[in-house]
Design an enzyme around this catalytic site. Structure first.
Site, PDB file in Angstrom:
ATOM      1  N   TYR A  33      60.433 -18.919  40.991  1.00  0.00           N
ATOM      2  CA  TYR A  33      59.205 -19.474  41.562  1.00  0.00           C
ATOM      3  C   TYR A  33      58.108 -18.424  41.598  1.00  0.00           C
ATOM      4  CZ  TYR A  33      59.910 -17.026  46.051  1.00  0.00           C
ATOM      5  OH  TYR A  33      60.042 -16.072  47.026  1.00  0.00           O
ATOM      6  N   ARG A  52      54.766 -12.335  35.691  1.00  0.00           N
ATOM      7  CA  ARG A  52      56.051 -12.172  36.376  1.00  0.00           C
ATOM      8  C   ARG A  52      56.915 -13.424  36.209  1.00  0.00           C
ATOM      9  NH1 ARG A  52      56.007 -10.717  42.541  1.00  0.00           N
ATOM     10  NH2 ARG A  52      55.241 -12.871  42.621  1.00  0.00           N
ATOM     11  N   ARG A 101      77.754 -31.234  37.477  1.00  0.00           N
ATOM     12  CA  ARG A 101      77.829 -29.885  38.035  1.00  0.00           C
ATOM     13  C   ARG A 101      78.827 -29.055  37.247  1.00  0.00           C
ATOM     14  NH1 ARG A 101      80.921 -27.030  41.870  1.00  0.00           N
ATOM     15  NH2 ARG A 101      79.728 -25.436  42.975  1.00  0.00           N
ATOM     16  N   LYS A 150      62.465 -13.239  40.585  1.00  0.00           N
ATOM     17  CA  LYS A 150      61.975 -14.015  41.736  1.00  0.00           C
ATOM     18  C   LYS A 150      62.661 -15.379  41.766  1.00  0.00           C
ATOM     19  CE  LYS A 150      57.557 -15.024  44.008  1.00  0.00           C
ATOM     20  NZ  LYS A 150      57.867 -14.512  45.337  1.00  0.00           N
ATOM     21  N   GLU A 182      62.481  -3.393  51.126  1.00  0.00           N
ATOM     22  CA  GLU A 182      61.230  -4.155  51.243  1.00  0.00           C
ATOM     23  C   GLU A 182      61.324  -5.081  52.440  1.00  0.00           C
ATOM     24  OE1 GLU A 182      60.753  -6.663  47.701  1.00  0.00           O
ATOM     25  OE2 GLU A 182      62.913  -6.883  47.584  1.00  0.00           O
TER      26      GLU A 182
HETATM   27  N1  PMP Z   1      59.187  -8.788  48.009  1.00  0.00           N
HETATM   28  C1  PMP Z   1      59.772  -9.976  48.248  1.00  0.00           C
HETATM   29  C2  PMP Z   1      61.238  -9.991  48.571  1.00  0.00           C
HETATM   30  C3  PMP Z   1      59.039 -11.159  48.212  1.00  0.00           C
HETATM   31  O1  PMP Z   1      59.640 -12.349  48.455  1.00  0.00           O
HETATM   32  C4  PMP Z   1      57.640 -11.105  47.950  1.00  0.00           C
HETATM   33  C5  PMP Z   1      56.794 -12.335  47.938  1.00  0.00           C
HETATM   34  N2  PMP Z   1      57.350 -13.400  47.278  1.00  0.00           N
HETATM   35  C6  PMP Z   1      57.059  -9.843  47.711  1.00  0.00           C
HETATM   36  C7  PMP Z   1      57.867  -8.716  47.746  1.00  0.00           C
HETATM   37  C8  PMP Z   1      55.597  -9.711  47.424  1.00  0.00           C
HETATM   38  O2  PMP Z   1      55.272 -10.144  46.121  1.00  0.00           O
HETATM   39  P1  PMP Z   1      53.842 -10.705  45.783  1.00  0.00           P
HETATM   40  O3  PMP Z   1      52.855  -9.640  46.142  1.00  0.00           O
HETATM   41  O4  PMP Z   1      53.864 -10.936  44.323  1.00  0.00           O
HETATM   42  O5  PMP Z   1      53.647 -11.952  46.589  1.00  0.00           O
END
Ligand code: PMP
Length: 286
Positions: A33, A52, A101, A150, A182
């Site tokens: 996503y 991305r 599935r 992502k 993070e």
């Molecule tokens: N790290 C994680 C784990 C995230 O989920 C996100 C946002 N989706 C970010 C960093 C920040 O990414 P962005 O600046 O592209 O929104």
């Protein structure tokens, strides 16, 4: 007004939109996503999000179902149809519906499922939280090893937010081997002696689109940057801290595990970066 969503080429009222129960995203979290902010009806950092998306799809060998021009057209159309002035566009591409599935991927001609929807957030860039800053708590990072993709597999980040809320904090920073990776849905930074410190890019973290833009603006403003991991202890002793994401932009962090940073208010570096980021990205919005 009923929200209009996009599913596989159609714009539909949200209660008429359908995705199969056999969709791989529903059964296996087999999908990726992106979230793009909308300010003044225009898309923020859009080329970065598309780049991305391609990277995430390539990593999972899912075909990109739309061209860049079509992605832009669909984003603009869904923003217009929902009258979004400030808010978000969520897009999801899953491996689709194999009709049953099975752990093995379906054949490559299975069409990916594409879903987009909007979330209206009036005054998104003018948040009260940005004025007060947020409080984070640390939690262990027990996610899988490809955090650079992502995916929609967001259960642990979701649990992390709840762990934070239960103790009266706003968000959590995840820690692995003593080092901050993070935030649950954002990239993490500290500031020491005017220097911006943030973990470098690897498979350990999501390569934030806001991160890339903020670091570029910081460099252009002659601010010093060090891309390296930092410990929780170093973070708690920092002058200031902040997080970045597409929906929060640059958000000051004023406390970590109950320890106030500096004077407990948003610091000057985070405040300035937020202003620069919002100014510059509004100018470049499409
Ligand atoms: N790290 C994680 C784990 C995230 O989920 C996100 C946002 N989706 C970010 C960093 C920040 O990414 P962005 O600046 O592209 O929104």
């Amino acid at each position: 007004m009923t929200r209009t969503v996009y599913v596989n080429g159609d714009y539909l009222p949200e209660d008429e939109a359908k995705v199969s129960v056999f969709d791989r995203a529903f059964l296996m979290a087999d999908g990726v996503y992106e979230v793009t902010s909308v300010l003044g009806g225009r898309l923020i950092d859009f080329p970065g999000h598309l780049a991305r998306l391609q990277r995430s799809l390539d990593a999972l060998e899912i075909r990109n179902p739309l061209s860049d021009e079509d992605w832009l057209a669909v984003h603009r159309e869904i923003v217009a149809r929902n009258g979004i002035e400030d808010g978000l566009v969520y897009l999801q591409v899953s491996r689709g519906n194999p009709g049953d599935r099975d752990f093995a991927y379906p054949s490559a001609d299975t069409p990916p499922t594409v879903v987009l929807f909007t979330q209206s957030k009036p005054g998104l860039a003018d948040s009260e939280q940005a004025r007060t800053g947020i409080r984070v708590v640390s939690i262990p990072d027990i996610r899988w090893g490809r955090r650079d993709i992502k995916t929609v597999q967001l259960l642990y980040p979701s649990m992390g937010k709840m762990m934070a809320k239960k103790v009266g904090a706003d968000d959590a920073w995840m820690v692995e081997d003593g080092l901050v990776t993070e935030g649950t849905s954002n990239n993490a930074y500290i500031v020491r002696g005017g220097k911006i410190i943030t973990r470098g890019l690897s498979t350990d973290i999501l390569h934030g689109i806001t991160r890339a833009a903020v670091l570029r603006f910081a460099r252009e403003a002659q601010m010093e940057i060090e891309e390296r991991p930092f410990t929780l202890e170093e973070a708690m002793a920092a002058d200031e801290a902040f997080v970045t994401s597409a929906s929060a932009f640059v958000m000051p962090v004023v406390a970590i595990d109950g320890v106030a940073l500096g004077d407990g208010r948003p610091g000057p570096v985070a405040t300035r970066l937020r202003e620069i980021y919002l100014d510059e990205s509004r100018k470049a919005a499409i």
